[in-house]
Design a protein around this motif. Structure first.
Motif, PDB file in Angstrom:
ATOM      1  N   UNK A 261      -8.003   3.176   1.254  1.00 48.70           N
ATOM      2  CA  UNK A 261      -6.707   2.585   1.611  1.00 48.70           C
ATOM      3  C   UNK A 261      -6.732   1.076   1.386  1.00 48.70           C
ATOM      4  N   UNK A 262      -7.854   0.441   1.727  1.00 49.37           N
ATOM      5  CA  UNK A 262      -7.939  -1.010   1.539  1.00 49.37           C
ATOM      6  C   UNK A 262      -8.067  -1.373   0.061  1.00 49.37           C
ATOM      7  N   UNK A 263      -8.797  -0.556  -0.698  1.00 51.05           N
ATOM      8  CA  UNK A 263      -8.887  -0.809  -2.131  1.00 51.05           C
ATOM      9  C   UNK A 263      -7.510  -0.719  -2.786  1.00 51.05           C
ATOM     10  N   UNK A 264      -6.697   0.208  -2.293  1.00 51.63           N
ATOM     11  CA  UNK A 264      -5.347   0.361  -2.846  1.00 51.63           C
ATOM     12  C   UNK A 264      -4.433  -0.776  -2.430  1.00 51.63           C
ATOM     13  N   UNK A 265      -4.680  -1.348  -1.256  1.00 52.37           N
ATOM     14  CA  UNK A 265      -3.835  -2.431  -0.749  1.00 52.37           C
ATOM     15  C   UNK A 265      -4.699  -3.444   0.006  1.00 52.37           C
ATOM     16  N   UNK A 266      -5.223  -4.468  -0.684  1.00 55.76           N
ATOM     17  CA  UNK A 266      -6.094  -5.454  -0.033  1.00 55.76           C
ATOM     18  C   UNK A 266      -5.431  -6.206   1.117  1.00 55.76           C
ATOM     19  N   UNK A 267      -4.099  -6.109   1.233  1.00 55.80           N
ATOM     20  CA  UNK A 267      -3.408  -6.763   2.348  1.00 55.80           C
ATOM     21  C   UNK A 267      -3.298  -5.866   3.577  1.00 55.80           C
ATOM     22  N   UNK A 268      -3.859  -4.673   3.507  1.00 56.70           N
ATOM     23  CA  UNK A 268      -3.792  -3.727   4.621  1.00 56.70           C
ATOM     24  C   UNK A 268      -4.787  -4.161   5.699  1.00 56.70           C
TER      25      UNK A 268
END
Length: 498
Positions: free
Chosen positions: A298-305
């Motif tokens: 999930x973080x790789x997909x959205x570093x702002x998560x």
């Protein structure tokens, strides 16, 4: 060093996982005569207490210099450079140049440090400055941080020289004397002494890259290509004070405590760079569909998560990899038990993401604590952000070849960002890319004892490290003909971590 052994050491698999062969029980291929020479030198350096202000680093520098001299390096290419680190700490760096008879490439720099952090006898199970071999381990302060790397790089060079190996580029060895405190040696090495250290790239022996979990499955080898910036700040509060029998509603210690509570819960914005992305892509593969694996993806997909980043850092072995982190490390306050405190100070150590200026972190901390707390940087050490080193194909290939020769193809090699800092950061800041590629290894997390109690290193890991560096020197400063007989092959069929 100012960092853990390796941020690449990943979380353990479940207790029901398949138990592979214990790598500590497998024999090394380092010849017995060279084992004895390596052990002798390792014992000698461990028993020199190279802690700051003890004045012992020059003795270790001379010991290593004598090994290079005996192997054939002329005095003109051996330099013991005295300098002052912390006030009153007279220490030294060692710079040795192994010259290529007919250089066809620019020099290669090998980095290490000779100093170690303090170790108190009353805290340890045994004297930290008495070398021990027990239960398949070498024990003592510096066995993993990082006198093992100093010994391995020295002995690998000595061994190759004894075999008549002629490098096709100069190999420069730089061992500093204050990496654990101020880094003055590395600062000088990258600037004032640049005529002795200038190189195309550097390889850092500070920290092993490979590890196994408790079930002896390979966790991979992380080549550090980037480091966080080390910066300390002081939180200080002031108050008129007074008599302790008449408490004030405001109090310097209470104000400081409020500020530290804010620090405890503060989270900086998550950030991702090429090195951390490479690391977490490998971790996602390792974790599969576990909760941590899902959070990483999930973080790789959205570093702002931020929520996913928080969930990742809830794992104790992933702390510090998704953002800047700051923590209180020391306290001082008050002047008498019957007086209200007139001031209180907390030391706050920060490890700042690459590319972020320490002044920006200071401003964020100041806004967090408010106007009643003064936030100032440590005037004795002002951190300098350093760029990530682009991962060189030749370095990656050489390290992969050596690591997988010892540990098999399941020991994947990938980039990683270190949460701490080493001497490599000073050279990166001056334009020399540096890669942390030491070949020592251990069982994670049991052997992660750098800066801690009962520091240790598997016996085989010390001997393997000599062969590891021998192969690295052959591949990056020779014709690339590092031979399979120089390394230990692992049993066939070792499963990859799922």
């Amino acid at each position: 060093m100012k960092r853990v052994i390796a941020a690449a050491l990943a979380a353990a698999v479940s207790s029901t996982a398949f138990a592979a062969t214990d790598p500590r029980t497998l024999p090394t291929k380092l010849a017995p005569a060279w084992q004895a020479k390596t052990r002798e030198l390792f014992k000698q350096v461990i028993e020199i207490p190279t802690v700051h202000n003890r004045g012992e680093v020059p003795r270790m520098a001379k010991l290593l210099a004598d090994r290079f001299r005996a192997a054939g390096i002329p005095d003109a290419d051996i330099h013991i450079m005295p300098y002052e680190a912390l006030p009153g700490d007279q220490t030294a760096a060692l710079i040795v140049r192994w010259r290529a008879p007919h250089a066809t490439k620019k020099p290669m720099l090998i980095l290490g440090h000779m100093d170690v952090v303090e170790a108190k006898r009353e805290d340890w199970k045994f004297d930290p400055f008495v070398f021990r071999e027990q239960d398949g381990y070498f024990l003592g302060r510096g066995t993993s941080d990082m006198k093992n790397g100093d010994v391995a790089t020295t002995m690998a060079a000595v061994k190759l020289m004894s075999q008549g190996f002629k490098p096709n580029r100069d190999i420069i060895f730089f061992y500093s004397g204050d990496e654990e405190t101020r880094g003055v040696g590395a600062t000088l090495g990258a600037s004032k002494w640049r005529n002795l250290t200038d190189a195309e790239f550097g390889l850092n022996a500070d920290g092993g890259c490979a590890s196994y979990d408790r079930n002896f499955r390979p966790l991979g080898c992380g080549i550090s290509t980037a480091e966080k910036t080390f910066q300390t700040y002081f939180f200080t509060t002031h108050n008129p004070g007074g008599h302790s029998s008449r408490p004030r509603p405001d109090n310097a210690i209470y104000d400081l405590a409020d500020a530290l509570e804010k620090l405890r819960t503060h989270r900086f914005t998550p950030m991702m760079n090429e090195a951390s992305r490479g690391y977490f892509e490998e971790r996602a593969r390792q974790e599969g569909n576990s909760p941590l694996g899902q959070q990483i993806r999930a973080w790789l997909a959205n570093p702002n998560d931020g929520a996913a980043a928080d969930a990742i850092e809830a794992n104790p072995l992933e702390v510090g990899l998704t953002r800047t982190r700051c923590v209180a490390t020391m306290l001082q306050g008050g002047h008498a038990d019957n007086a209200l405190p007139q001031s209180a100070t907390a030391t706050v150590n920060c490890r700042i993401m690459p590319g972020v200026q320490p002044a920006e972190v200071q401003a964020e901390l100041q806004a967090m604590v408010g106007p009643n707390v003064q936030v100032t940087p440590d005037p004795n050490y002002l951190g300098t952000p350093t760029p990530a080193s682009p991962l060189r194909p030749d370095v990656l290939a050489a390290v992969t070849k050596a690591i997988q020769r010892f540990h098999g193809p399941a020991m994947h090699v990938y980039p990683v960002m270190q949460t701490g800092a080493s001497d490599g950061s000073f050279f990166r800041a001056q334009g020399i890319p540096v890669y942390d590629v030491d070949g020592s290894w251990g069982i994670s997390p049991d052997d992660e004892r750098a800066h801690g109690l009962d520091e240790r290193l598997p016996v085989r890991a010390m001997y393997d490290d000599v062969l590891h560096w021998e192969m690295i020197f052959q591949d990056l400063a020779g014709d690339g003909s590092a031979t399979p007989t120089s390394a230990t092959a692992q049993p066939a069929g070792r499963p990859e971590r799922g």
